[in-house]
Scaffold this motif. Structure first.
Motif, PDB file in Angstrom:
ATOM      1  N   ALA A  91      -9.286  -3.301  -0.938  1.00 14.74           N
ATOM      2  CA  ALA A  91      -8.216  -2.304  -1.029  1.00 14.74           C
ATOM      3  C   ALA A  91      -7.188  -2.705  -2.084  1.00 14.74           C
ATOM      4  N   PHE A  92      -6.855  -3.991  -2.115  1.00 17.76           N
ATOM      5  CA  PHE A  92      -5.895  -4.460  -3.118  1.00 17.76           C
ATOM      6  C   PHE A  92      -6.419  -4.229  -4.521  1.00 17.76           C
ATOM      7  N   MET A  93      -7.698  -4.568  -4.759  1.00 12.58           N
ATOM      8  CA  MET A  93      -8.260  -4.427  -6.095  1.00 12.58           C
ATOM      9  C   MET A  93      -8.227  -2.979  -6.565  1.00 12.58           C
ATOM     10  N   THR A  94      -8.376  -2.046  -5.635  1.00 11.60           N
ATOM     11  CA  THR A  94      -8.321  -0.631  -6.002  1.00 11.60           C
ATOM     12  C   THR A  94      -6.946  -0.262  -6.526  1.00 11.60           C
ATOM     13  N   MET A  95      -5.901  -0.663  -5.806  1.00 13.42           N
ATOM     14  CA  MET A  95      -4.526  -0.335  -6.225  1.00 13.42           C
ATOM     15  C   MET A  95      -4.106  -1.156  -7.433  1.00 13.42           C
ATOM     16  N   TRP A  96      -4.540  -2.423  -7.468  1.00 10.86           N
ATOM     17  CA  TRP A  96      -4.239  -3.301  -8.609  1.00 10.86           C
ATOM     18  C   TRP A  96      -4.830  -2.721  -9.885  1.00 10.86           C
ATOM     19  N   ASN A  97      -6.056  -2.234  -9.803  1.00 11.15           N
ATOM     20  CA  ASN A  97      -6.713  -1.632 -10.956  1.00 11.15           C
ATOM     21  C   ASN A  97      -5.918  -0.443 -11.483  1.00 11.15           C
ATOM     22  N   ARG A  98      -5.441   0.385 -10.569  1.00  7.71           N
ATOM     23  CA  ARG A  98      -4.673   1.560 -10.976  1.00  7.71           C
ATOM     24  C   ARG A  98      -3.348   1.161 -11.632  1.00  7.71           C
ATOM     25  N   GLU A  99      -2.653   0.203 -11.027  1.00 10.08           N
ATOM     26  CA  GLU A  99      -1.370  -0.211 -11.591  1.00 10.08           C
ATOM     27  C   GLU A  99      -1.548  -0.830 -12.976  1.00 10.08           C
ATOM     28  N   ALA A 105       0.823  -1.203   0.000  1.00 12.05           N
ATOM     29  CA  ALA A 105       0.000   0.000   0.000  1.00 12.05           C
ATOM     30  C   ALA A 105       0.863   1.262   0.000  1.00 12.05           C
ATOM     31  N   GLU A 106       1.978   1.206   0.720  1.00 15.54           N
ATOM     32  CA  GLU A 106       2.862   2.374   0.821  1.00 15.54           C
ATOM     33  C   GLU A 106       3.647   2.615  -0.466  1.00 15.54           C
ATOM     34  N   THR A 107       3.919   1.559  -1.211  1.00 18.69           N
ATOM     35  CA  THR A 107       4.817   1.678  -2.370  1.00 18.69           C
ATOM     36  C   THR A 107       4.108   1.527  -3.711  1.00 18.69           C
ATOM     37  N   SER A 108       2.799   1.284  -3.697  1.00 16.06           N
ATOM     38  CA  SER A 108       2.068   1.144  -4.955  1.00 16.06           C
ATOM     39  C   SER A 108       2.136   2.450  -5.743  1.00 16.06           C
ATOM     40  N   GLU A 109       2.513   2.351  -7.006  1.00 17.85           N
ATOM     41  CA  GLU A 109       2.643   3.536  -7.843  1.00 17.85           C
ATOM     42  C   GLU A 109       2.549   3.148  -9.310  1.00 17.85           C
ATOM     43  N   ALA A 110       2.371   4.144 -10.149  1.00 16.85           N
ATOM     44  CA  ALA A 110       2.342   3.902 -11.587  1.00 16.85           C
ATOM     45  C   ALA A 110       3.723   3.449 -12.054  1.00 16.85           C
ATOM     46  N   VAL A 111       3.747   2.511 -12.987  1.00 14.72           N
ATOM     47  CA  VAL A 111       5.029   2.073 -13.525  1.00 14.72           C
ATOM     48  C   VAL A 111       5.703   3.265 -14.203  1.00 14.72           C
TER      49      VAL A 111
END
Length: 261
Positions: A68-76, A9-15
């Protein structure tokens, strides 16, 4: 491969691809088959919103960590699509989200009934649906990671290969989440193991199946994995490590049905 959700969660970001010189493609362009595979990958990444849409009506969405994971996964995944679209743009192939959205709309009732079908299946299976979701997600992400790395190795391109490796690195974290969750759901749960074995063994197909024409799926999977069945065996062994899924050969079987091997 354990999963640290807080760290994710802390490090999720756009490639990141801003440091890669896309103008290199002017001098070292990609061949037609490779561009076709990149386009396929781009469309699959952009289609992630469809999957999330369907999962909103299942038990998976009711759990905090999964939601929460699906939200960040979707963005990535969306940014993976953006990066691949930038590569295609350098070759005169324009892809944008609106175009993919139009393609989704062209699926008509097949798309519209997706959430209803997922809801019906999840209600029939109950909470063990989450085990199916997690194991299925693990299989999808394993194959995506393998596909990106195969392409990177095949091309050995100064721009495309590092970009694909960066995408694959993010995909490995998705693999870790799904496999960790699947293991927890399957451990000491014979019913869930039986349901997941049946679902994966009978229904799993390479990522992109259903949204792409069968001919396109076969072309891309052949391009990436023909004469590299050892890669498929590695993927099967990863799935077989999950509780109750020993001896399952979903990758070998699915690719054999496509005529790839």
């Amino acid at each position: 491969m354990a999963f640290d959700f807080d760290k994710y969660a802390e490090t999720s970001e756009a490639v990141n691809w801003t440091d890669l010189d896309l103008d290199v493609f002017d001098d070292i362009p990609l061949d037609r088959d490779t561009l076709r595979s990149v386009r396929y990958m781009c469309d699959v990444e952009y289609h992630t919103t469809c999957f999330v849409r369907e999962l909103l009506v299942t038990p998976s969405h009711s759990e905090d960590a999964t939601a929460a994971f699906m939200t960040m996964w979707n963005r990535e995944e969306f940014w993976h699509g953006e990066a691949l679209a930038a590569v295609l743009e350098k070759h005169g192939i324009h892809v944008d989200y609106d175009e993919v959205k139009a393609k989704r709309m062209s699926l008509g009732w097949k798309l519209a009934l997706g959430p209803a079908k997922q809801s019906l299946l999840s209600n029939m299976v109950g909470t063990d649906f989450i085990a199916v979701h997690m194991a299925w997600g693990a299989a999808n992400e394993l194959s995506a990671t393998a596909g990106y790395r195969r392409m990177a190795a095949m091309q050995d391109h100064p721009v495309l290969s590092p970009l694909l490796e960066r995408i694959a690195k993010q995909e490995t974290r998705h693999v870790a989440f799904y496999t960790t969750q699947a293991r927890q759901r399957l451990e000491d749960n014979p019913r869930a193991q039986k349901i997941v074995r049946l679902a994966l063994g009978k229904l799993w197909k390479p990522v992109g199946s259903g949204m792409m024409d069968d001919a396109e799926v076969k072309h891309v999977m052949s391009h990436l994995f023909q004469d590299h069945t050892d890669e498929l065996d590695k993927l099967d062994k990863s799935v077989q490590k999950l509780p109750g899924l020993d001896s399952l050969t979903i990758f070998r079987d699915a690719f054999a049905r496509l005529g790839v091997g």
